[in-house]
Design a protein around this motif. Structure first.
Motif, PDB file in Angstrom:
ATOM      1  N   ALA A 232      43.521  57.746  32.299  1.00 51.37           N
ATOM      2  CA  ALA A 232      43.385  56.375  32.804  1.00 51.37           C
ATOM      3  C   ALA A 232      44.029  55.386  31.855  1.00 51.37           C
ATOM      4  O   ALA A 232      43.877  55.471  30.637  1.00 51.37           O
ATOM      5  N   GLY A 233      44.761  54.433  32.423  1.00 56.02           N
ATOM      6  CA  GLY A 233      45.344  53.344  31.655  1.00 56.02           C
ATOM      7  C   GLY A 233      44.581  52.057  31.898  1.00 56.02           C
ATOM      8  O   GLY A 233      43.477  52.066  32.454  1.00 56.02           O
ATOM      9  N   PRO A 234      45.172  50.927  31.516  1.00 55.46           N
ATOM     10  CA  PRO A 234      44.519  49.638  31.756  1.00 55.46           C
ATOM     11  C   PRO A 234      44.244  49.405  33.238  1.00 55.46           C
ATOM     12  O   PRO A 234      45.002  49.858  34.098  1.00 55.46           O
ATOM     13  N   SER A 235      43.174  48.690  33.529  1.00 55.72           N
ATOM     14  CA  SER A 235      42.794  48.424  34.908  1.00 55.72           C
ATOM     15  C   SER A 235      43.766  47.444  35.565  1.00 55.72           C
ATOM     16  O   SER A 235      44.392  46.623  34.898  1.00 55.72           O
ATOM     17  N   GLU A 236      43.902  47.547  36.893  1.00 58.94           N
ATOM     18  CA  GLU A 236      44.910  46.776  37.622  1.00 58.94           C
ATOM     19  C   GLU A 236      44.352  46.236  38.938  1.00 58.94           C
ATOM     20  O   GLU A 236      43.511  46.876  39.568  1.00 58.94           O
ATOM     21  N   VAL A 237      44.863  45.091  39.349  1.00 54.32           N
ATOM     22  CA  VAL A 237      44.639  44.612  40.708  1.00 54.32           C
ATOM     23  C   VAL A 237      45.942  44.031  41.234  1.00 54.32           C
ATOM     24  O   VAL A 237      46.710  43.421  40.487  1.00 54.32           O
ATOM     25  N   CYS A 238      46.186  44.265  42.505  1.00 58.89           N
ATOM     26  CA  CYS A 238      47.332  43.670  43.199  1.00 58.89           C
ATOM     27  C   CYS A 238      46.798  43.026  44.471  1.00 58.89           C
ATOM     28  O   CYS A 238      46.095  43.674  45.254  1.00 58.89           O
ATOM     29  N   HIS A 260      38.704  42.371  31.911  1.00 60.26           N
ATOM     30  CA  HIS A 260      38.429  43.721  31.397  1.00 60.26           C
ATOM     31  C   HIS A 260      38.903  43.857  29.958  1.00 60.26           C
ATOM     32  O   HIS A 260      38.149  44.247  29.077  1.00 60.26           O
ATOM     33  N   ASP A 261      40.173  43.606  29.731  1.00 58.60           N
ATOM     34  CA  ASP A 261      40.728  43.615  28.375  1.00 58.60           C
ATOM     35  C   ASP A 261      42.121  42.998  28.401  1.00 58.60           C
ATOM     36  O   ASP A 261      42.649  42.664  29.469  1.00 58.60           O
ATOM     37  N   GLU A 262      42.692  42.863  27.214  1.00 60.40           N
ATOM     38  CA  GLU A 262      43.982  42.178  27.097  1.00 60.40           C
ATOM     39  C   GLU A 262      45.116  42.921  27.786  1.00 60.40           C
ATOM     40  O   GLU A 262      46.157  42.336  28.078  1.00 60.40           O
ATOM     41  N   MET A 263      44.934  44.216  28.050  1.00 59.83           N
ATOM     42  CA  MET A 263      45.979  45.022  28.688  1.00 59.83           C
ATOM     43  C   MET A 263      45.850  45.067  30.207  1.00 59.83           C
ATOM     44  O   MET A 263      46.689  45.660  30.883  1.00 59.83           O
ATOM     45  N   ALA A 264      44.797  44.469  30.769  1.00 55.83           N
ATOM     46  CA  ALA A 264      44.583  44.513  32.220  1.00 55.83           C
ATOM     47  C   ALA A 264      45.779  43.893  32.955  1.00 55.83           C
ATOM     48  O   ALA A 264      46.354  42.905  32.505  1.00 55.83           O
ATOM     49  N   VAL A 265      46.119  44.490  34.082  1.00 59.54           N
ATOM     50  CA  VAL A 265      47.322  44.105  34.828  1.00 59.54           C
ATOM     51  C   VAL A 265      46.916  43.375  36.110  1.00 59.54           C
ATOM     52  O   VAL A 265      46.166  43.918  36.931  1.00 59.54           O
ATOM     53  N   THR A 266      47.408  42.153  36.277  1.00 53.69           N
ATOM     54  CA  THR A 266      47.079  41.349  37.455  1.00 53.69           C
ATOM     55  C   THR A 266      48.366  40.968  38.182  1.00 53.69           C
ATOM     56  O   THR A 266      49.286  40.434  37.575  1.00 53.69           O
ATOM     57  N   THR A 267      48.389  41.224  39.488  1.00 51.84           N
ATOM     58  CA  THR A 267      49.598  40.977  40.288  1.00 51.84           C
ATOM     59  C   THR A 267      49.233  40.277  41.584  1.00 51.84           C
ATOM     60  O   THR A 267      48.310  40.710  42.288  1.00 51.84           O
ATOM     61  N   LEU A 300      46.675  37.623  31.232  1.00 50.68           N
ATOM     62  CA  LEU A 300      47.548  36.931  32.186  1.00 50.68           C
ATOM     63  C   LEU A 300      48.924  36.653  31.586  1.00 50.68           C
ATOM     64  O   LEU A 300      49.951  36.772  32.271  1.00 50.68           O
ATOM     65  N   GLN A 301      48.944  36.309  30.322  1.00 45.25           N
ATOM     66  CA  GLN A 301      50.211  36.002  29.672  1.00 45.25           C
ATOM     67  C   GLN A 301      51.096  37.242  29.561  1.00 45.25           C
ATOM     68  O   GLN A 301      52.298  37.188  29.835  1.00 45.25           O
ATOM     69  N   ASP A 302      50.510  38.360  29.172  1.00 45.96           N
ATOM     70  CA  ASP A 302      51.305  39.563  28.916  1.00 45.96           C
ATOM     71  C   ASP A 302      51.530  40.420  30.152  1.00 45.96           C
ATOM     72  O   ASP A 302      52.578  41.066  30.276  1.00 45.96           O
ATOM     73  N   HIS A 303      50.558  40.434  31.054  1.00 44.12           N
ATOM     74  CA  HIS A 303      50.611  41.402  32.143  1.00 44.12           C
ATOM     75  C   HIS A 303      50.334  40.790  33.520  1.00 44.12           C
ATOM     76  O   HIS A 303      50.016  41.507  34.467  1.00 44.12           O
ATOM     77  N   GLY A 304      50.412  39.474  33.631  1.00 39.22           N
ATOM     78  CA  GLY A 304      50.202  38.810  34.915  1.00 39.22           C
ATOM     79  C   GLY A 304      51.532  38.486  35.588  1.00 39.22           C
ATOM     80  O   GLY A 304      52.466  37.995  34.947  1.00 39.22           O
TER      81      GLY A 304
END
Length: 426
Positions: A232-238, A260-267, A300-304
């Motif tokens: 499992a990697g960082p959590s994600e939502v699209c 969740h954490d700084e690596m969470a991915v939001t799309t 959001l800055q890194d993975h949004g």
């Protein structure tokens, strides 16, 4: 979040961004994890205590949670929380019971029986994270399918708090679902203990559950000695949204994932530039009211990302290439678009089916494929806790009819002993 205007020719360029795919960083982590695993194999409980002191700053004497600790935790937690867990458990059990498979036999007549035995994996290890947050919901999601499958022994490991105890809400959840053993250890050392055993912890057959990068890499390393659920990697939502979607709902759901954490991915994928602008405003207004605002900002800055596409067809094409863990459809007539969903861990349909509904309560499992692996893998389920054996029976007459075919194939492969094992019977 970074906003991107997507043209049709850009779709392949933008898709499947590899989050955290830094092989140099992995190599450094793997070196540390490999040493932890080796120390655990050589030193057992001593290594568990040493690494817990080093990484968690906690001295543990009794590694296993006692019955007295279970009772104390149960009495400490809010009764309303227990009531909520009981309601969630009912939904999760009901959903996963539909996944049960049965053994079967096919009688082909004239002396041939073929079939399949379905058996539970006997010993399961469940990793439940601690650290930045406490996850009693993970206890339910990762143990209930194993219980439904009929696994005989379920062992839980989780990092201790600074007082050397397991969070009472995590223990209450473990007591509710009937976990057999709980140990106050986390990190790569806990994964190694589950795989290889120590003086206190007996090894298991399969390890499930999310964790940080060290836990994920440890699971990968012990695979083969035991089975695992996934890396499992960082959590994600699209979220796919059209111009009729509510920007406040979209922003709230993106923020829920980002905390969740700084690596969470939001799309966000939307057909409307106006919606994109409103969502950006809502994000700024809502996040300042939240406790984990610094984590959210970094995520959001890194993975949004906000992708503005020309139409929904393009949006679904982009989403399928991303293959998100969680997919929310905030569009008109969402059910008519479900056939277009090919790669997603879980699909949340409509404005009143937010991702936290699946995290905690609805019933489907919240342990989902991340990092684009929804292209080829599935949510955790009862099927992850079973194994299958084939059953083959031929009588003498039926083997006699098949023998020349078998001998011909065996000899073509140069395996004359295989051919002889058939020929000697006649």
């Amino acid at each position: 979040m970074k906003r991107i205007q997507v043209e049709e020719q850009d779709l392949q360029v933008l898709t499947r961004e590899k989050q955290g795919n830094n092989q140099t960083a992995y190599a450094k982590i793997d070196h540390v994890v490999a040493k932890i695993i080796l120390d655990l194999q050589e030193q057992g409980d001593e290594a568990l205590r040493s690494y817990t002191a080093q990484f968690d700053q906690v001295e543990i004497n009794d590694i296993r949670v006692s019955e007295a600790e279970f009772t104390q935790a149960w009495n400490e937690v809010d009764p309303a929380f227990i009531e909520a867990l009981i309601a969630a458990k009912k939904n999760i059990v009901q959903f996963h019971e539909r996944q049960l498979e049965q053994s079967w036999l096919l009688d082909r007549g004239e002396g041939i029986l073929l079939g399949q035995l379905v058996r539970p994996i006997e010993k399961i290890g469940v990793y439940v994270p601690g650290g930045k947050a406490v996850y009693p919901s993970t206890v339910l999601m990762d143990t209930i399918p194993a219980k439904v499958a009929g696994c005989k022994r379920i062992v839980m490991v989780t990092p201790p708090s600074k007082d050397g105890k397991v969070n009472p809400y995590t223990l209450a959840a473990a007591k509710l679902v009937g976990v057999d053993e709980v140990y106050k250890v986390g990190g790569a050392q806990a994964i190694a203990a589950l795989a290889y055993g120590t003086e206190t912890i007996q090894p298991v057959d399969k390890i499930v559950g999310p964790g940080n990068i060290y836990v994920a890499r440890a699971k990968k390393m012990v695979f083969g000695a035991v089975d695992i659920d996934m890396i499992a990697g960082p959590s994600e939502v699209c979220i796919i949204a059209d111009d009729g979607a509510n920007p406040a709902y979209i922003a709230a759901d993106l923020l829920a994932q980002a905390e969740h954490d700084e690596m969470a991915v939001t799309t966000l994928i939307t057909t409307s530039t106006t919606i994109a602008e409103w969502v950006e405003q809502e994000l700024a207004e809502q996040m300042v009211q939240l406790e984990r605002v610094e984590i959210i900002k970094q995520s959001l800055q890194d993975h949004g990302r906000i992708y503005v596409v020309k139409d929904l067809a393009s949006g679904f094409a982009l989403m399928n290439e991303i293959a998100p863990e969680h997919l929310e459809l905030m569009i008109q007539d969402p059910f008519q678009w479900i056939p277009k969903v090919h790669n997603a861990g879980a699909v949340f349909v409509g404005s009143y089916s937010p991702e936290p509904l699946g995290d905690y309560y609805a019933g489907p499992n919240h342990t989902l494929p991340t990092g684009g692996t929804a292209r080829f893998s599935s949510p955790l389920g009862v099927y992850d806790f079973i194994k299958k054996s084939s059953v083959i029976y031929y009588n003498e007459q039926e083997l006699a009819q098949a023998k020349e075919h078998i001998i011909r194939i065996a000899e073509q492969e140069g395996l004359t002993a295989h051919a002889n094992a058939i020929r000697i019977r006649f």
